[in-house]
Design an enzyme around this catalytic site. Structure first.
Site, PDB file in Angstrom:
ATOM      1  N   LEU A  17       0.868  -1.173   0.000  1.00  0.00           N
ATOM      2  CA  LEU A  17       0.000   0.000   0.000  1.00  0.00           C
ATOM      3  C   LEU A  17       0.904   1.221   0.000  1.00  0.00           C
ATOM      4  CD1 LEU A  17      -2.768  -0.893   2.642  1.00  0.00           C
ATOM      5  CD2 LEU A  17      -2.954  -0.957   0.153  1.00  0.00           C
ATOM      6  N   ASP A  18       0.516   2.252  -0.754  1.00  0.00           N
ATOM      7  CA  ASP A  18       1.303   3.482  -0.772  1.00  0.00           C
ATOM      8  C   ASP A  18       1.439   4.035   0.646  1.00  0.00           C
ATOM      9  OD1 ASP A  18       1.285   3.183  -3.502  1.00  0.00           O
ATOM     10  OD2 ASP A  18      -0.304   4.655  -3.832  1.00  0.00           O
ATOM     11  N   LYS A  19       2.434   4.860   0.831  1.00  0.00           N
ATOM     12  CA  LYS A  19       2.705   5.439   2.150  1.00  0.00           C
ATOM     13  C   LYS A  19       1.484   6.148   2.727  1.00  0.00           C
ATOM     14  CE  LYS A  19       5.931   8.624   4.448  1.00  0.00           C
ATOM     15  NZ  LYS A  19       7.115   9.502   4.268  1.00  0.00           N
TER      16      LYS A  19
END
Length: 234
Positions: free
Chosen positions: A103-105
């Protein structure tokens, strides 16, 4: 299987080898009710009962966790700058733990963490088409045309358009988007392709596994036997 006592404790807890040896030397470990102070003591991990600080411990070859990922945490095992997902597992055995996908930051929500390489491969393989649901908050109202394009598949600049998706419009600026791929920044790129922007992104599910509503942000729990079984059937 006969195993050194200090190795068994390392494999079953979050302790390092040196920490395990110190615990044994201090008399904090017992085998079948008897205190053992020799790290090299051999045990049969299928029969012998081992306790640390009067609490029984057991060896699990594979562990499976559901994490409610907070924003600002990176989906990695190590990072020299940011807090990682694995850093959140403070009291668990961290060796070989990995994220199932990324998952993106700034993306929040469901992340599966395990040391089962076969499951990681199965759930992330493009051939398996495991659907994932995302709650997507948008910069501007979604149009009927945009929904149709997302469901048909859109050009996000890769060699091929995205696979058909499912869109559930919950509000003019909020949708639940279900996709079976995991391309780089895919959801954000899909919405950009239909002239919109993602302002918040939260993953709700992976295959049959849905994020536990009672699981706080940054918290995790072990998956139940039934949840593990369902994921293995994907």
């Amino acid at each position: 299987m006969n195993t050194r006592l200090d190795k068994f404790i390392c494999d079953s807890t979050g302790l390092t080898r040196s920490e395990a040896k110190k615990a044994i030397a201090k008399g904090r470990v017992s085998v079948n009710g008897a205190c053992v102070k020799k790290s090299e003591e051999k045990i049969d991990d299928s029969v012998d009962k081992v306790s640390l600080d009067n609490k029984d411990i057991s060896y699990e070859k594979y562990v499976y966790y559901m994490l409610n990922k907070p924003a600002g945490v990176v989906s990695a095992t190590t990072d020299n700058i940011d807090i990682t997902v694995i850093d959140l597992f403070k009291n668990e055995k961290k060796k070989n733990l990995s994220c199932v996908g990324r998952l993106d930051k700034d993306t929040t929500g469901l992340l599966i963490v395990t040391n089962d390489g076969e499951m990681i491969h199965k759930l992330t393989s493009p051939r398996k088409h495991v659907f994932k649901d995302y709650l997507v908050t948008l910069q501007k109202p979604i149009t009927i045309e945009a929904v149709s394009r997302l469901e048909a598949g859109v050009d996000i600049g890769d060699d091929e358009p995205t696979k058909p998706a499912f869109v559930n419009v919950t509000d003019e600026r909020c949708i639940i988007l279900s996709i079976s791929e995991g391309r780089f920044h895919q959801v954000k790129r899909m919405l950009k392709a239909v002239d919109n922007e993602v302002t918040a992104l939260h993953r709700l599910s992976v295959g049959p596994l849905r994020l536990d509503n009672d699981l706080g942000v940054g918290k995790y729990r072990k998956l139940t036997d039934e949840e593990i079984k369902d994921l293995k059937l994907c």
